[in-house]
Design a protein around this motif. Structure first.
Motif, mmCIF file in Angstrom:
data_model
loop_
_atom_site.group_PDB
_atom_site.id
_atom_site.type_symbol
_atom_site.label_atom_id
_atom_site.label_comp_id
_atom_site.label_asym_id
_atom_site.label_seq_id
_atom_site.Cartn_x
_atom_site.Cartn_y
_atom_site.Cartn_z
ATOM 1 N N ALA A 187 -40.747 1.634 -17.007
ATOM 2 C CA ALA A 187 -40.708 2.432 -18.235
ATOM 3 C C ALA A 187 -40.738 3.924 -17.934
ATOM 4 O O ALA A 187 -39.997 4.711 -18.534
ATOM 5 N N VAL A 188 -41.597 4.316 -16.995
ATOM 6 C CA VAL A 188 -41.651 5.723 -16.598
ATOM 7 C C VAL A 188 -40.345 6.156 -15.943
ATOM 8 O O VAL A 188 -39.867 7.282 -16.136
ATOM 9 N N SER A 189 -39.721 5.247 -15.186
ATOM 10 C CA SER A 189 -38.458 5.584 -14.528
ATOM 11 C C SER A 189 -37.321 5.781 -15.524
ATOM 12 O O SER A 189 -36.431 6.608 -15.295
ATOM 13 N N ILE A 230 -49.570 15.275 -16.203
ATOM 14 C CA ILE A 230 -48.968 13.983 -16.567
ATOM 15 C C ILE A 230 -47.475 14.146 -16.815
ATOM 16 O O ILE A 230 -46.662 13.303 -16.397
ATOM 17 N N ASN A 231 -47.077 15.220 -17.474
ATOM 18 C CA ASN A 231 -45.648 15.456 -17.706
ATOM 19 C C ASN A 231 -44.888 15.624 -16.394
ATOM 20 O O ASN A 231 -43.787 15.085 -16.226
ATOM 21 N N VAL A 232 -45.476 16.348 -15.448
ATOM 22 C CA VAL A 232 -44.817 16.553 -14.156
ATOM 23 C C VAL A 232 -44.691 15.234 -13.412
ATOM 24 O O VAL A 232 -43.651 14.928 -12.805
ATOM 25 N N VAL A 233 -45.753 14.418 -13.435
ATOM 26 C CA VAL A 233 -45.709 13.126 -12.741
ATOM 27 C C VAL A 233 -44.630 12.233 -13.331
ATOM 28 O O VAL A 233 -43.861 11.593 -12.608
ATOM 29 N N VAL A 234 -44.559 12.159 -14.648
ATOM 30 C CA VAL A 234 -43.538 11.321 -15.292
ATOM 31 C C VAL A 234 -42.130 11.794 -14.922
ATOM 32 O O VAL A 234 -41.241 10.998 -14.616
ATOM 33 N N ASP A 235 -41.931 13.099 -14.936
ATOM 34 C CA ASP A 235 -40.612 13.639 -14.583
ATOM 35 C C ASP A 235 -40.240 13.327 -13.138
ATOM 36 O O ASP A 235 -39.111 12.905 -12.853
ATOM 37 N N TYR A 283 -37.036 10.392 -9.321
ATOM 38 C CA TYR A 283 -36.933 9.774 -7.994
ATOM 39 C C TYR A 283 -36.312 8.385 -8.077
ATOM 40 O O TYR A 283 -35.430 8.035 -7.283
ATOM 41 N N MET A 284 -36.767 7.572 -9.029
ATOM 42 C CA MET A 284 -36.259 6.201 -9.112
ATOM 43 C C MET A 284 -34.791 6.170 -9.521
ATOM 44 O O MET A 284 -33.984 5.443 -8.937
#
Length: 366
Positions: free
Chosen positions: A44-46, A191-196, A201-202
């Motif tokens: 989902a994050v990807s 959290i926004n940076v991690v999700v991005d 990456y994926m």
């Protein structure tokens, strides 16, 4: 310390240990479900960058999630529908012709013939090819059970992924609320940076694997290497594995080309893979992954080994963006630690007090 107080402390410690043990046993009992939840959340994050791209064009989030879900499902169904029949047929032909290819290789290479005679490779491969259909037929029930279980797992991960994609903003707000109020803006930004970074990456890795599979299929088909389609799929899948995946995929293709073809085709294929790896490492990957986090080779290797030991191939794939996200979170703190301390302003020299002269001096002394 009185006996009653000691008894109460012992009871509290025992209850704490019991609570920890029950929680650990519960997590161990539902470990398979937790793995599926983690995979669904990761997928989902990807896919969230694609959903937000549609939202920026005025599409509601529910509609964007539905569009992305249907698009991904259509791609997967079309891929499987167009790939599985020829893949199964060509893989079956490859397994059925193993003794024939092995005999041809033995006739062409005297070294291989000596090794095969010493270790009995010919008899073992012939026996394996002869008993393989019986093994497959005898284990048909087990195969059907495994396929049905895999389909249920895929369906569960798909449903969870859709729910996570729809509620991802709410999940992110919930995570932010767990942080003290003074630190919530910084936590939301992290959290926004991690999700991005994870999503970029994926998706970038999938694009790079698609390039690898398509280019490998073109080269294999042009050289006349049999089983070009399953070999190209093998290259695309192994290219997802960090560090060693590309080498494993190229080695499998070169072995099949050597067994089923000639030395010239194998050499040309080897040169192609070496050249393609340079193009992928220095041209394709930097352009596709330009918005993600760069990691050192040691960090990638350690992350892949740790993730593979925990969750297998899925863990190896998930570990790299997780480590990249940790690096994103740790970079501001490391930079803050490395900043030089602020310089203090130089102290002003004291103002000299003038001494009295003449009569004033004598009057002060008297």
């Amino acid at each position: 310390m009185t006996f009653a107080k000691t008894y109460r402390l012992a009871i509290a410690a025992g209850l704490g240990l019991l609570t920890v043990g029950v929680a650990a046993l519960t997590l161990y009992s539902v470990r398979e479900v937790l793995v599926q939840v983690i995979i669904a959340l990761f997928v989902a994050v990807s896919l969230d960058p694609a959903v937000r791209l549609l939202i920026r064009h005025g599409v509601r989030r529910s509609v964007a999630v539905a569009v992305i879900g249907v698009l991904v499902l259509a791609i997967l169904v079309g891929f499987v529908w167009s790939l599985v029949p020829p893949l199964v047929g060509q893989a079956g032909d490859l397994l059925a012709n193993i003794p024939h290819y092995q005999q041809e290789l033995q006739d062409r290479s005297r070294t291989y013939q000596e090794i095969a005679d010493r270790y009995g490779l010919t008899e073992r491969l012939t026996e394996f090819a002869r008993t393989l259909p019986a093994k497959v037929g005898g284990g048909a029930l087990g195969v059907l059970t495994g396929v049905f279980s895999a389909m249920l797992n895929v369906l569960l991960v798909t449903v969870l992924t859709i729910y996570f994609m729809a509620d991802l903003p709410r999940i992110r707000r919930g995570l932010v609320r767990l942080v003290p109020r003074a630190n919530r803006p910084r936590a939301a930004q992290a959290i926004n940076v991690v999700v991005d970074k994870v999503g970029g990456y994926m998706i970038g890795n999938l694009i790079i694997s698609l390039f690898a599979g398509v280019s490998s299929f073109v080269c294999l088909f042009a050289l006349g290497v049999p089983f070009a389609l399953p070999l190209a799929v093998w290259v695309a899948l192994t290219d997802l594995i960090p560090l060693v995946g590309a080498t494993v995929g190229a080695a499998g293709c070169c072995i099949v080309a050597l067994v089923t073809g000639d030395v010239t085709s194998t050499v040309v294929l080897l040169v192609f893979f070496v050249a393609y790896q340079q193009i992928e490492n220095y041209l394709i990957a930097p352009r596709v992954l330009r918005n993600t986090v760069d990691l050192s080779s040691v960090a990638v290797l350690l992350a892949a080994l740790t993730g593979g030991a925990i969750l297998g191939v899925v863990g190896a794939l998930m570990s790299i963006p997780i480590v990249a996200a940790v690096k994103v979170l740790m970079t501001p703190m490391v930079e803050a630690l490395n900043e030089p301390p602020p310089r203090e302003p130089p102290a002003e020299p004291p103002v000299p007090i003038p001494e009295p002269r003449g009569e004033d001096s004598s009057k002060l002394e008297s």
